[in-house]
Scaffold this motif. Structure first.
Motif, PDB file in Angstrom:
ATOM      1  N   ARG A 272       6.106  -8.619  -1.965  1.00  0.00           N
ATOM      2  CA  ARG A 272       6.248  -7.532  -2.928  1.00  0.00           C
ATOM      3  C   ARG A 272       6.526  -8.084  -4.317  1.00  0.00           C
ATOM      4  NH1 ARG A 272       8.285  -2.144  -2.695  1.00  0.00           N
ATOM      5  NH2 ARG A 272       7.880  -1.259  -0.660  1.00  0.00           N
TER       6      ARG A 272
ATOM      7  N   SER B 147      11.636  -4.139   0.499  1.00  0.00           N
ATOM      8  CA  SER B 147      11.021  -3.521   1.668  1.00  0.00           C
ATOM      9  C   SER B 147      11.932  -2.399   2.172  1.00  0.00           C
ATOM     10  CB  SER B 147      10.837  -4.559   2.765  1.00  0.00           C
ATOM     11  OG  SER B 147      10.465  -3.901   3.955  1.00  0.00           O
TER      12      SER B 147
ATOM     13  N   ARG C   4      14.760  -0.193  11.669  1.00  0.00           N
ATOM     14  CA  ARG C   4      13.519   0.593  11.593  1.00  0.00           C
ATOM     15  C   ARG C   4      12.360  -0.164  12.248  1.00  0.00           C
ATOM     16  NH1 ARG C   4      12.242   4.047   6.368  1.00  0.00           N
ATOM     17  NH2 ARG C   4      13.911   5.527   6.493  1.00  0.00           N
TER      18      ARG C   4
HETATM   19  N1  UDP Z   1       7.516   3.999   3.040  1.00  0.00           N
HETATM   20  C1  UDP Z   1       7.586   5.361   3.255  1.00  0.00           C
HETATM   21  N2  UDP Z   1       8.659   5.863   3.944  1.00  0.00           N
HETATM   22  C2  UDP Z   1       9.642   5.079   4.443  1.00  0.00           C
HETATM   23  C3  UDP Z   1       9.530   3.669   4.253  1.00  0.00           C
HETATM   24  C4  UDP Z   1       8.446   3.174   3.563  1.00  0.00           C
HETATM   25  O1  UDP Z   1       6.721   6.122   2.817  1.00  0.00           O
HETATM   26  O2  UDP Z   1      10.585   5.608   5.044  1.00  0.00           O
HETATM   27  C5  UDP Z   1       6.356   3.455   2.287  1.00  0.00           C
HETATM   28  C6  UDP Z   1       6.721   2.476   1.194  1.00  0.00           C
HETATM   29  O3  UDP Z   1       6.966   3.130  -0.045  1.00  0.00           O
HETATM   30  C7  UDP Z   1       5.491   1.584   1.138  1.00  0.00           C
HETATM   31  C8  UDP Z   1       5.002   1.572   2.581  1.00  0.00           C
HETATM   32  O4  UDP Z   1       5.581   2.717   3.206  1.00  0.00           O
HETATM   33  O5  UDP Z   1       4.460   2.112   0.318  1.00  0.00           O
HETATM   34  C9  UDP Z   1       5.404   0.314   3.323  1.00  0.00           C
HETATM   35  O6  UDP Z   1       6.799   0.128   3.201  1.00  0.00           O
HETATM   36  P1  UDP Z   1       7.436  -1.302   2.913  1.00  0.00           P
HETATM   37  O7  UDP Z   1       6.688  -2.005   1.834  1.00  0.00           O
HETATM   38  O8  UDP Z   1       8.883  -1.095   2.656  1.00  0.00           O
HETATM   39  O9  UDP Z   1       7.226  -2.011   4.315  1.00  0.00           O
HETATM   40  P2  UDP Z   1       6.851  -3.544   4.613  1.00  0.00           P
HETATM   41  O10 UDP Z   1       5.641  -3.856   3.751  1.00  0.00           O
HETATM   42  O11 UDP Z   1       8.036  -4.325   4.219  1.00  0.00           O
HETATM   43  O12 UDP Z   1       6.543  -3.570   6.067  1.00  0.00           O
END
Ligand code: UDP
Ligand code: MG
Length: 349
Positions: free
Chosen positions: A204, A209, A215
């Motif tokens: 990011r 995240s 979760r």
């Molecule tokens: N997101 C969401 N609801 C949640 C958690 C995340 O809509 O409760 C969205 C967040 O804004 C992002 C996408 O889901 O656009 C992925 O989340 P994140 O980047 O935190 O996850 P990672 O890439 O770390 O798996």
């Protein structure tokens, strides 16, 4: 294709992404403009953010009406936000991408072009390598390998939610009645023509995240329980194994009592059985019992969720000209029956 139907509609789940969104729009809009010759749409699903995410979406909607938004009444989680996005998105092809640019724009365009060129229904991103802590990479890799071996349908390895899909795949997904929805699993379950493209997943650039360890574990359990009955069967196998063991053990105890000279298990069942042995045996039995109960609990909790029949999420308001697909009414029943406020341009300022 009707004139106003977007060639590509991108669904973007956003949760507390005020920092990230401007960079996202600046990167994605020009690429979509060029690739689709202006026939694109972006549907942001604000998953109950506490910051100015929705206001940011609204201000970008002022600049370009093809950017629209849906706000959920609270934080329902990433997967629920994606389902809501699917329920509202209108386009010849539908894309799903995170707003943190960890799903690169160039790959989005490649997925879209491959989908069209190869007449695919789904073209998904395969995370070739990712910039994440070692423990997280190991956990992701273990999850995909376990689910691939246990799932009751073919589940592509290291494929996340990032994808482009056809409108018929979208309709098939919307028609699935379940409330507990892990999209990448349902997407491979619906079938049609699917292929993946490998890409590097960068870290990011802004914000953190939103996936905590808790979760992630919940998502992994949801995936396993939704798409595999093996954990449930495992409980029966363990139970049967334990039953067999106790029968053999009982017979040996009996033989030992009837023929004291039979000393194979003398240490176990003789005059001096050993407290430690009993304790180890008891705790082992109890742990097996609890594992079995846990597995049953997982399935029961999912059944409860389905029986309760709650919608996957509730939409609170929408920006711009968006409407719910007919086939999504069951999925978003509460939403369909009316409390969604459609915000006017005036209210959005
Ligand atoms: N997101 C969401 N609801 C949640 C958690 C995340 O809509 O409760 C969205 C967040 O804004 C992002 C996408 O889901 O656009 C992925 O989340 P994140 O980047 O935190 O996850 P990672 O890439 O770390 O798996
Ligand atoms: Mg991310």
């Amino acid at each position: 294709m009707p004139n106003d139907l977007a060639c590509l509609c991108v669904i973007v789940p956003c949760y507390n992404e005020e920092e990230m969104l401007p960079a996202f729009f600046e990167a994605v809009v020009p690429a979509l403009e060029e690739t689709t010759h202006g026939h694109w749409a972006i549907l942001c699903v604000d998953d109950g953010s506490h910051d100015s995410t929705f206001a940011t979406i609204a201000s970008w909607h002022q600049r370009d009406r093809r950017i629209t938004g849906v706000r959920l009444s609270r934080n329902f989680g990433h997967q629920a936000a994606l389902s809501v996005g699917l329920a509202y998105a209108e386009g010849e092809y539908i894309a799903i991408m995170d707003c943190d640019l960890q799903d690169p724009v160039a790959v989005l365009i490649e997925l879209y072009r491959t989908c069209m060129h190869d007449k695919l229904d789904v073209c998904f991103g395969i995370r070739g390598s990712r910039e994440a802590p070692l423990w997280l990479r190991i956990a992701y890799s273990a999850f995909y390998r376990i689910i691939r071996n246990m799932a009751d349908h073919e589940w592509p390895e290291d494929a996340g939610d990032f994808c482009v899909m056809s409108a018929r795949c979208q309709r098939a997904l919307l028609a699935l009645p379940e409330r507990s929805r892990m999209l990448r699993g349902l997407r491979s379950w619906v079938g049609f023509r699917q292929a993946g493209i490998s890409y590097q997943r960068p870290a990011r650039t802004h914000g953190r995240s939103k996936y905590t360890l808790g979760r992630l574990i919940a998502l992994a359990l949801q995936g396993l329980v939704s798409f595999s009955a093996i954990p449930l069967r495992l409980a029966s196998f363990i139970g049967m194994g334990m039953g067999l063991f106790s029968i053999v053990f009982g017979i040996l105890v009996l033989v030992n009592r009837l023929f004291p000279s039979f000393t194979v298990l003398h240490y176990w069942v003789g005059a001096n059985p050993g407290v430690a042995t009993i304790l180890v045996f008891l705790s082992f039995t109890l742990s097996v019992l609890f594992i079995c109960l846990g597995v049953i609990g997982e399935y029961l909790s999912m059944l409860m969720q389905e029986i309760k029949g709650r919608p996957a999420a509730i939409v609170a308001s929408v920006i711009g000209d968006v409407c719910l697909h007919d086939s999504a009414y069951t999925l978003l029943e509460a939403t369909a029956h009316g409390q969604v406020e459609s915000l006017s341009t005036h209210e959005l300022r």
